[in-house]
Design a protein around this motif. Structure first.
Motif, PDB file in Angstrom:
ATOM      1  N   LEU A   1       0.810  -1.215   0.000  1.00  0.00           N
ATOM      2  CA  LEU A   1       0.000   0.000   0.000  1.00  0.00           C
ATOM      3  C   LEU A   1       0.842   1.263   0.000  1.00  0.00           C
ATOM      4  O   LEU A   1       0.314   2.357  -0.196  1.00  0.00           O
ATOM      5  CB  LEU A   1      -1.025  -0.026   1.143  1.00  0.00           C
TER       6      LEU A   1
ATOM      7  N   HIS B   1       2.516   2.166  -2.293  1.00  0.00           N
ATOM      8  CA  HIS B   1       2.493   2.708  -3.650  1.00  0.00           C
ATOM      9  C   HIS B   1       1.109   3.172  -4.088  1.00  0.00           C
ATOM     10  O   HIS B   1       0.855   3.352  -5.295  1.00  0.00           O
ATOM     11  CB  HIS B   1       3.077   1.684  -4.627  1.00  0.00           C
ATOM     12  N   MET B   2       0.239   3.399  -3.128  1.00  0.00           N
ATOM     13  CA  MET B   2      -1.093   3.897  -3.439  1.00  0.00           C
ATOM     14  C   MET B   2      -1.038   5.209  -4.242  1.00  0.00           C
ATOM     15  O   MET B   2      -0.172   6.050  -4.021  1.00  0.00           O
ATOM     16  CB  MET B   2      -1.838   4.141  -2.120  1.00  0.00           C
ATOM     17  N   LEU B   3      -1.992   5.365  -5.153  1.00  0.00           N
ATOM     18  CA  LEU B   3      -2.111   6.604  -5.935  1.00  0.00           C
ATOM     19  C   LEU B   3      -3.026   7.570  -5.189  1.00  0.00           C
ATOM     20  O   LEU B   3      -4.132   7.205  -4.795  1.00  0.00           O
ATOM     21  CB  LEU B   3      -2.696   6.300  -7.314  1.00  0.00           C
ATOM     22  N   ILE B   4      -2.581   8.797  -4.999  1.00  0.00           N
ATOM     23  CA  ILE B   4      -3.358   9.791  -4.251  1.00  0.00           C
ATOM     24  C   ILE B   4      -3.362  11.111  -5.020  1.00  0.00           C
ATOM     25  O   ILE B   4      -2.456  11.388  -5.798  1.00  0.00           O
ATOM     26  CB  ILE B   4      -2.776  10.014  -2.832  1.00  0.00           C
ATOM     27  N   PRO B   5      -4.396  11.929  -4.780  1.00  0.00           N
ATOM     28  CA  PRO B   5      -4.468  13.213  -5.490  1.00  0.00           C
ATOM     29  C   PRO B   5      -3.356  14.162  -5.033  1.00  0.00           C
ATOM     30  O   PRO B   5      -2.999  14.196  -3.860  1.00  0.00           O
ATOM     31  CB  PRO B   5      -5.840  13.783  -5.095  1.00  0.00           C
ATOM     32  N   ARG B   6      -2.863  14.963  -5.981  1.00  0.00           N
ATOM     33  CA  ARG B   6      -1.862  15.973  -5.650  1.00  0.00           C
ATOM     34  C   ARG B   6      -2.524  17.187  -5.015  1.00  0.00           C
ATOM     35  O   ARG B   6      -3.629  17.572  -5.380  1.00  0.00           O
ATOM     36  CB  ARG B   6      -1.125  16.410  -6.933  1.00  0.00           C
TER      37      ARG B   6
ATOM     38  N   HIS C   1       6.421   4.718 -10.028  1.00  0.00           N
ATOM     39  CA  HIS C   1       5.191   5.495 -10.193  1.00  0.00           C
ATOM     40  C   HIS C   1       5.381   6.997 -10.043  1.00  0.00           C
ATOM     41  O   HIS C   1       4.422   7.742 -10.141  1.00  0.00           O
ATOM     42  CB  HIS C   1       4.142   5.056  -9.164  1.00  0.00           C
TER      43      HIS C   1
ATOM     44  N   VAL D   1      -7.383   8.102   4.450  1.00  0.00           N
ATOM     45  CA  VAL D   1      -8.798   8.161   4.072  1.00  0.00           C
ATOM     46  C   VAL D   1      -9.139   6.971   3.171  1.00  0.00           C
ATOM     47  O   VAL D   1     -10.146   6.281   3.374  1.00  0.00           O
ATOM     48  CB  VAL D   1      -9.114   9.499   3.368  1.00  0.00           C
ATOM     49  N   ASN D   2      -8.296   6.685   2.198  1.00  0.00           N
ATOM     50  CA  ASN D   2      -8.580   5.566   1.302  1.00  0.00           C
ATOM     51  C   ASN D   2      -8.565   4.231   2.055  1.00  0.00           C
ATOM     52  O   ASN D   2      -9.384   3.348   1.781  1.00  0.00           O
ATOM     53  CB  ASN D   2      -7.586   5.550   0.138  1.00  0.00           C
ATOM     54  N   LEU D   3      -7.660   4.099   2.981  1.00  0.00           N
ATOM     55  CA  LEU D   3      -7.632   2.856   3.759  1.00  0.00           C
ATOM     56  C   LEU D   3      -8.862   2.738   4.659  1.00  0.00           C
ATOM     57  O   LEU D   3      -9.424   1.653   4.814  1.00  0.00           O
ATOM     58  CB  LEU D   3      -6.350   2.802   4.601  1.00  0.00           C
ATOM     59  N   ILE D   4      -9.283   3.846   5.228  1.00  0.00           N
ATOM     60  CA  ILE D   4     -10.491   3.826   6.070  1.00  0.00           C
ATOM     61  C   ILE D   4     -11.705   3.424   5.232  1.00  0.00           C
ATOM     62  O   ILE D   4     -12.516   2.599   5.638  1.00  0.00           O
ATOM     63  CB  ILE D   4     -10.708   5.202   6.735  1.00  0.00           C
ATOM     64  N   LEU D   5     -11.801   3.993   4.029  1.00  0.00           N
ATOM     65  CA  LEU D   5     -12.952   3.707   3.174  1.00  0.00           C
ATOM     66  C   LEU D   5     -12.932   2.274   2.656  1.00  0.00           C
ATOM     67  O   LEU D   5     -13.967   1.717   2.310  1.00  0.00           O
ATOM     68  CB  LEU D   5     -12.983   4.679   1.987  1.00  0.00           C
ATOM     69  N   THR D   6     -11.755   1.691   2.570  1.00  0.00           N
ATOM     70  CA  THR D   6     -11.643   0.350   2.005  1.00  0.00           C
ATOM     71  C   THR D   6     -11.689  -0.724   3.075  1.00  0.00           C
ATOM     72  O   THR D   6     -12.258  -1.790   2.866  1.00  0.00           O
ATOM     73  CB  THR D   6     -10.316   0.225   1.228  1.00  0.00           C
TER      74      THR D   6
ATOM     75  N   MET E   1     -11.042  15.591   5.442  1.00  0.00           N
ATOM     76  CA  MET E   1     -11.165  14.952   4.128  1.00  0.00           C
ATOM     77  C   MET E   1     -12.334  13.968   4.070  1.00  0.00           C
ATOM     78  O   MET E   1     -12.950  13.795   3.027  1.00  0.00           O
ATOM     79  CB  MET E   1      -9.872  14.222   3.792  1.00  0.00           C
TER      80      MET E   1
ATOM     81  N   PRO F   1      -5.941  10.420  -7.958  1.00  0.00           N
ATOM     82  CA  PRO F   1      -5.342  11.575  -8.646  1.00  0.00           C
ATOM     83  C   PRO F   1      -6.157  11.967  -9.876  1.00  0.00           C
ATOM     84  O   PRO F   1      -6.704  11.120 -10.572  1.00  0.00           O
ATOM     85  CB  PRO F   1      -3.962  11.063  -9.074  1.00  0.00           C
TER      86      PRO F   1
ATOM     87  N   ASN G   1      -5.252   1.000  -6.448  1.00  0.00           N
ATOM     88  CA  ASN G   1      -5.186   1.155  -4.993  1.00  0.00           C
ATOM     89  C   ASN G   1      -5.762  -0.055  -4.266  1.00  0.00           C
ATOM     90  O   ASN G   1      -5.228  -0.483  -3.237  1.00  0.00           O
ATOM     91  CB  ASN G   1      -5.899   2.438  -4.565  1.00  0.00           C
TER      92      ASN G   1
ATOM     93  N   LEU H   1      -3.186  -2.851  -4.494  1.00  0.00           N
ATOM     94  CA  LEU H   1      -2.050  -2.625  -3.603  1.00  0.00           C
ATOM     95  C   LEU H   1      -2.429  -2.822  -2.135  1.00  0.00           C
ATOM     96  O   LEU H   1      -1.585  -3.127  -1.306  1.00  0.00           O
ATOM     97  CB  LEU H   1      -1.499  -1.214  -3.792  1.00  0.00           C
TER      98      LEU H   1
END
Lengths: 289, 289
Positions: A152, A154-159, A172, A215-220, A249, B158, B216, B219
């Motif tokens: 995790l 390498h998760m993709l997140i917004p800039r 990445h 946040v992504n981990l919480i949602l998943t 967020m 992103p 995501n 990962l």
């Protein structure tokens, strides 16, 4: 009962003898040289004790797939002497005991779940942020492995608007690790992270990106607790910033018990840097059963 | 053995009688009016059969926390007549049988894992992309619930360079759901998604964002299979685009079995739109045990 425990890192090997309460009775540290030098040193250490099993929490990538021809190997690590090295086999052969084996971060997670701040919890995430970013996930009381252990980091997140640092992940660019690891901070500011402690904007940006990942981990995964360790998290001001950012967020979308008590939801490790070696004891105990 | 199965949706209620092989013997569909009208209609349907248990795969949000005072309720749904409505209790009381209860998407996931394309797998993700984006996760053979059921539709991803559509999620703007749901497509182009089938750029952008979310999830959860359902995914050209994007975005970082066979890794549902009702049968079977 005595158990062998090994926290295998790319810089040092922490060897210990522990009991079923996680108490560490003996400990030795060896620098990580080559397998042919360092593995026999460690085996000699364990041979002095009557251990029932050994647990290895290991730097990676490692092969954890049961039945795989290279199960128990360190695989494509950038640390070349250790690439494609069987680490489980030599201990099993020399010591004649069962060997528990998992990633270093799963070891730390297991230590915290068994004897630390996450004791008794079933759904926990542990993330280390240092030279790289690694993660361990426990879901329903079980460490997640799936087809590979979670990557995790390498998760993709917004800039963040206005931030155009390219990130330093060779795979990445601006994935989580590419943006928040210690080396990424150093690249961005030209100064080592540890020397930037007095610059609040450094840690505000760092907290922002870490928070997006949380946040992504919480949602998943809906964890009950998130533990953040590793060298970068020694900047303790990050915790308050991250708790605030995660709350903002999520935007009131989720209202569940743990989120109402951020101080005990997003926390540092609790075992004085022994979470990894204690988790390795637990891996040994599980291998022994 | 006969089991009752209910796929409870915001538009229609699919009621069925099935057996332990997932075979659907009888079926009735009722429009979703108010609880006081529709629940008795459904109860009357089930009363005609000797069922051992009933399974309900339900639109949400729902309360799945064992021991909660509102366990078995539909909670803060925008569908006002159904807000804070006990849906498990009336069936338990009127039918006198055990009631299995989970989210609609977990129902579909369970149908596919039990009788469909994911049969026998332990680590599976099911995502529906339609009016909203919903997700179900099976990890180690167990549906993930954690402190709430996963809300992975709201994952942060992103933005594609040059795309400045604000997204339509009332909570987060440009989260996954805010960017890829059917209503988001309609808002972006001013035309309903179904009428945009011949515009490749629509589906290339859609695939790009969906792929980021899948990366995501890969990962974090290491699934063996990802199933993509829902109205938007009826644009079948999306599958090839998504498989290509996911492979590129992972950037060779992960090489594991399932990723080498994208055609069977990222797939549509396999049960002819019966995955939800069949999953509800399975929920009933699990409640009966």
């Amino acid at each position: 009962m005595l158990y062998g425990a090994l926290e295998a890192g790319g810089t040092k090997m922490v060897c210990a003898i522990g009991d079923e309460h996680g108490h560490i009775a003996e400990r030795a540290v060896f620098p990580t040289r080559t397998p042919s030098v360092t593995i026999p040193q460690m085996i000699d250490f364990y041979k002095s004790y009557e251990i029932e099993a050994i647990g290895i929490a290991c730097f990676g990538p490692i092969d954890l797939i049961p039945g795989s021809a290279t199960y128990g190997y360190i695989t494509s690590t950038p640390k070349l002497e250790w690439r494609n090295t069987d680490i489980v086999g030599p201990f099993a052969d020399a010591l004649g005991v069962p060997v528990g084996f998992d990633t270093d971060v799963n070891g730390s997670l297991l230590g915290e779940v068994t004897w630390g701040c996450a004791r008794g919890l079933q759904d926990v995430v542990y993330i280390t942020i240092g030279t790289g970013v690694g993660g361990g996930v426990m879901s329903g009381g079980r460490l997640v492995h799936g087809m590979l252990h979670p990557e995790l980091g390498h998760m993709l997140i917004p800039r963040k608007a206005g931030d155009d640092h390219p990130g330093i992940c060779p795979y990445h660019g601006d994935c989580l690790e590419g943006l928040v690891s210690g080396p990424s901070i150093e690249r961005r500011y030209g100064i080592k992270a540890a020397e930037l402690a007095e610059r609040p904007e450094v840690w505000e940006l760092e907290a922002y990106y870490i928070s997006e990942a949380l946040v992504n981990l919480i949602l998943t995964l809906s964890p009950q607790k998130i533990i953040l360790g590793g060298g970068v998290m020694h900047q303790e001001q990050l915790f308050a910033l991250i708790r605030t950012d995660v709350t903002r967020m999520l935007g009131d979308y989720i209202q569940a018990g743990p989120l109402n008590d951020m101080e005990s939801f997003i926390v540092p490790p609790s075992l004085n840097d022994d979470q990894g070696i204690m988790g390795a004891v637990k891996l040994a105990m599980e291998a022994h059963i």
